[in-house]
Design an enzyme around this catalytic site. Structure first.
Site, PDB file in Angstrom:
ATOM      1  N   GLY A  91      34.245  37.494  43.220  1.00 23.61           N
ATOM      2  CA  GLY A  91      33.692  36.583  42.215  1.00 23.61           C
ATOM      3  C   GLY A  91      34.416  35.245  42.239  1.00 23.61           C
ATOM      4  O   GLY A  91      33.806  34.183  42.066  1.00 23.61           O
ATOM      5  N   ASP A 312      42.407  41.086  33.269  1.00 20.29           N
ATOM      6  CA  ASP A 312      42.262  42.038  34.376  1.00 20.29           C
ATOM      7  C   ASP A 312      43.115  43.301  34.175  1.00 20.29           C
ATOM      8  O   ASP A 312      42.989  44.264  34.927  1.00 20.29           O
ATOM      9  CB  ASP A 312      42.645  41.368  35.702  1.00 20.29           C
ATOM     10  CG  ASP A 312      41.628  40.293  36.102  1.00 20.29           C
ATOM     11  OD1 ASP A 312      40.479  40.348  35.608  1.00 20.29           O
ATOM     12  OD2 ASP A 312      41.975  39.410  36.897  1.00 20.29           O
ATOM     13  N   LYS A 339      32.534  41.645  34.914  1.00 19.35           N
ATOM     14  CA  LYS A 339      33.459  41.691  36.059  1.00 19.35           C
ATOM     15  C   LYS A 339      32.775  42.425  37.228  1.00 19.35           C
ATOM     16  O   LYS A 339      31.564  42.563  37.246  1.00 19.35           O
ATOM     17  CB  LYS A 339      34.764  42.368  35.644  1.00 19.35           C
ATOM     18  CG  LYS A 339      35.505  41.614  34.538  1.00 19.35           C
ATOM     19  CD  LYS A 339      35.966  40.259  35.004  1.00 19.35           C
ATOM     20  CE  LYS A 339      36.579  39.458  33.876  1.00 19.35           C
ATOM     21  NZ  LYS A 339      36.839  38.062  34.248  1.00 19.35           N
ATOM     22  N   ARG A 387      39.888  47.635  40.364  1.00 20.35           N
ATOM     23  CA  ARG A 387      40.748  47.924  39.215  1.00 20.35           C
ATOM     24  C   ARG A 387      40.350  49.226  38.504  1.00 20.35           C
ATOM     25  O   ARG A 387      41.188  49.898  37.911  1.00 20.35           O
ATOM     26  CB  ARG A 387      40.757  46.749  38.246  1.00 20.35           C
ATOM     27  CG  ARG A 387      41.237  45.457  38.929  1.00 20.35           C
ATOM     28  CD  ARG A 387      41.784  44.445  37.971  1.00 20.35           C
ATOM     29  NE  ARG A 387      41.751  43.119  38.553  1.00 20.35           N
ATOM     30  CZ  ARG A 387      42.616  42.663  39.467  1.00 20.35           C
ATOM     31  NH1 ARG A 387      43.599  43.422  39.887  1.00 20.35           N
ATOM     32  NH2 ARG A 387      42.501  41.437  39.946  1.00 20.35           N
TER      33      ARG A 387
HETATM   34  C1  S3P Z   1      40.057  34.671  38.088  1.00 19.08           C
HETATM   35  C2  S3P Z   1      39.644  34.508  36.784  1.00 19.08           C
HETATM   36  C3  S3P Z   1      39.225  35.628  35.912  1.00 19.08           C
HETATM   37  C4  S3P Z   1      39.706  36.966  36.461  1.00 19.08           C
HETATM   38  C5  S3P Z   1      39.454  37.103  37.930  1.00 19.08           C
HETATM   39  C6  S3P Z   1      40.166  35.996  38.705  1.00 19.08           C
HETATM   40  C7  S3P Z   1      40.439  33.467  38.871  1.00 19.08           C
HETATM   41  O1  S3P Z   1      37.812  35.647  35.834  1.00 19.08           O
HETATM   42  O2  S3P Z   1      39.103  38.028  35.759  1.00 19.08           O
HETATM   43  O3  S3P Z   1      39.909  38.351  38.409  1.00 19.08           O
HETATM   44  O4  S3P Z   1      41.097  33.592  39.920  1.00 19.08           O
HETATM   45  O5  S3P Z   1      40.079  32.356  38.442  1.00 19.08           O
HETATM   46  P1  S3P Z   1      36.999  34.743  34.765  1.00 19.08           P
HETATM   47  O6  S3P Z   1      37.239  33.333  35.067  1.00 19.08           O
HETATM   48  O7  S3P Z   1      35.557  35.124  34.978  1.00 19.08           O
HETATM   49  O8  S3P Z   1      37.498  35.169  33.417  1.00 19.08           O
END
Ligand code: S3P
Length: 429
Positions: A91, A312, A339, A387
């Site tokens: 993501g 996380d 997530k 996770r």
């Molecule tokens: C991340 C931001 C978080 C986190 C993800 C990594 C990042 O997500 O949960 O594992 O590296 O910017 P969100 O921005 O959707 O909260």
């Protein structure tokens, strides 16, 4: 797995490099002029997608032993990729890359990931990017593939409706090279690795409480990055040590960035045997974490500002709740539903298979202490979510019961050596 039951975990170890920092170092290296050397990066399925994506748009990215090196002529020399930019399960790659490509203005690209990415909302980055002038389309106006066409970006002021470092970072990446001022207001402060590293690479960026101001239009210069261990990976070892009798482990050089260390605050409130020794650093803070088995863990209750600082770690905190002396509650964490999988539903559903009493809310859960015997024919689900799988493995060791997981391959997204590392620390009880 069976050998890890009836064990105690003792000794010093390191966890793989921080995932968020590794992605950003690869991206900023590609956007900067010169050679960026990335020491101790996370080498995993997720970060290798960013590695390849940066190669596809024209940066020279290579592995030097266990490190990465990025050589680039700067952002204006990057080009449209010949093929789709495939982001796998990541993501962070998908969302940050969308902003990065839009910010190049002259580049067009299509971004697509695996079956979990296909179900994750991308309108949260695309809507504000398009209001800055980007030309991006989505499937059903929400999901990948993300099709980015050349455009002209105009910096803007944006009030983020949710606390998300991925959204904030995508907007910052899109604004880096545009003349003018981008102002982003957050509801709660989310992880700030982009801000720290963009400044290190020469961006004119200021942070005042929950407002980030970027004066764009400056070329970036390459800079070396040493990646500390990922506290989100360390969290699984920490909770394992807290719940398995006589365990005593030290995890060296872990990121202690305050926007990520909410779990340490919670553990201290629970009365966990945990000590932190900070090491100095100009940019990202890091240090050693020493943690010992704690027989009398108090329950926790979390909500509000702390949630983005441990977002996380919530699945593994649920396991801690099973071993606490009373019910523990998580609220204000609706974001967990977006997530790699819906983590509220996955945590609740899988812990129930261990006989845990857990009440589900729209934005969290209450987990009660205690568990029962898992029946032989129970199959646990990993949901292609690293996770959730590591949470299940720690729970299985904590309750001393072997379990069957339908598919545990997604561990390689963030902690490919997890099971091997547990074997190195294990001693017979
Ligand atoms: C991340 C931001 C978080 C986190 C993800 C990594 C990042 O997500 O949960 O594992 O590296 O910017 P969100 O921005 O959707 O909260």
């Amino acid at each position: 797995m069976k050998q890890l039951l009836n064990s105690t975990f003792i000794g010093s170890t390191k966890v793989p490099g921080d995932k968020s920092i590794t992605h950003r170092a690869l991206m900023l290296g590609a956007l900067s002029e010169g050679t960026t050397y990335i020491k101790d990066p996370l080498i995993s399925a997720d970060t290798l997608r960013t590695f390849e994506n940066m190669q596809q748009i024209g940066a020279q990215v290579s592995r030097v032993g266990d490190d990465f090196q990025v050589i680039s002529k700067g952002h204006s020399a990057l080009n449209s990729p010949e093929d789709i930019l495939y982001t796998g399960n990541s993501g962070t790659t998908t969302r940050l890359l969308t902003g990065l490509i839009a910010g190049l203005e002259h580049v067009s690209a299509t971004i697509e990931g695996d079956q979990t990415i296909a179900k994750r909302p991308m309108d949260r980055v695309v809507t504000p990017l398009n209001s800055m002038g980007a030309n991006i389309t989505l499937k059903d106006e929400k999901y990948p593939p993300i099709v980015i066409n050349p455009s002209n970006i105009t910096p803007m002021e944006y009030h983020m409706p949710i606390a998300s470092a991925q959204v904030k970072s995508a907007l910052l990446f899109a604004s880096l090279f545009q003349e003018g001022t981008t102002v982003i207001h957050e509801t709660h402060q989310s992880r700030n690795h982009s801000e720290i590293m963009m400044r290190q690479f020469g961006a004119d960026l200021k942070v005042d409480n929950k407002t980030v101001t970027l004066n764009g239009g400056k070329n970036l210069q390459a800079s070396d990055v040493t990646v500390p261990g990922d506290i989100s990976s360390a969290a699984f070892l920490i909770v394992l040590a807290l719940i398995t009798k006589d365990s005593d482990i030290t995890i060296e050089n872990v990121s202690l960035n305050e926007t990520r260390s909410g779990i340490i605050d919670v553990l201290k409130e629970c009365g966990a045997n945990i000590e932190i020794s900070k090491k100095s650093s100009d940019g990202e803070k890091f240090g050693d974490i020493h943690v010992k088995y704690t027989s009398d863990l108090k329950p926790f209750s979390i909500d509000g500002e702390i949630i983005p600082r441990l977002i996380d770690e919530i699945p593994i905190l649920a396991v801690l709740g099973v071993f606490a002396s009373g019910p523990s509650t998580v609220k204000g964490a609706r974001e967990l539903r977006y997530k790699e999988t819906d983590r509220i539903s996955a945590v609740v559903g899988e812990l129930k298979k261990f006989g845990v009493k857990i009440d589900e809310f729209e934005d969290g859960f209450t987990v009660h202490p205690g568990f029962s015997v898992v029946t032989d024919n129970t199959i646990f689900k990993g949901y292609h979510d690293h996770r959730i799988i590591m949470m299940l493995l720690v729970m299985s060791i904590g309750v001393n019961q072997e379990i069957k997981i339908d598919d545990d391959s997604a561990i390689d997204v963030s902690f490919p050596t997890f099971v091997q590392d547990l074997h190195k620390l294990r001693k017979d009880r």
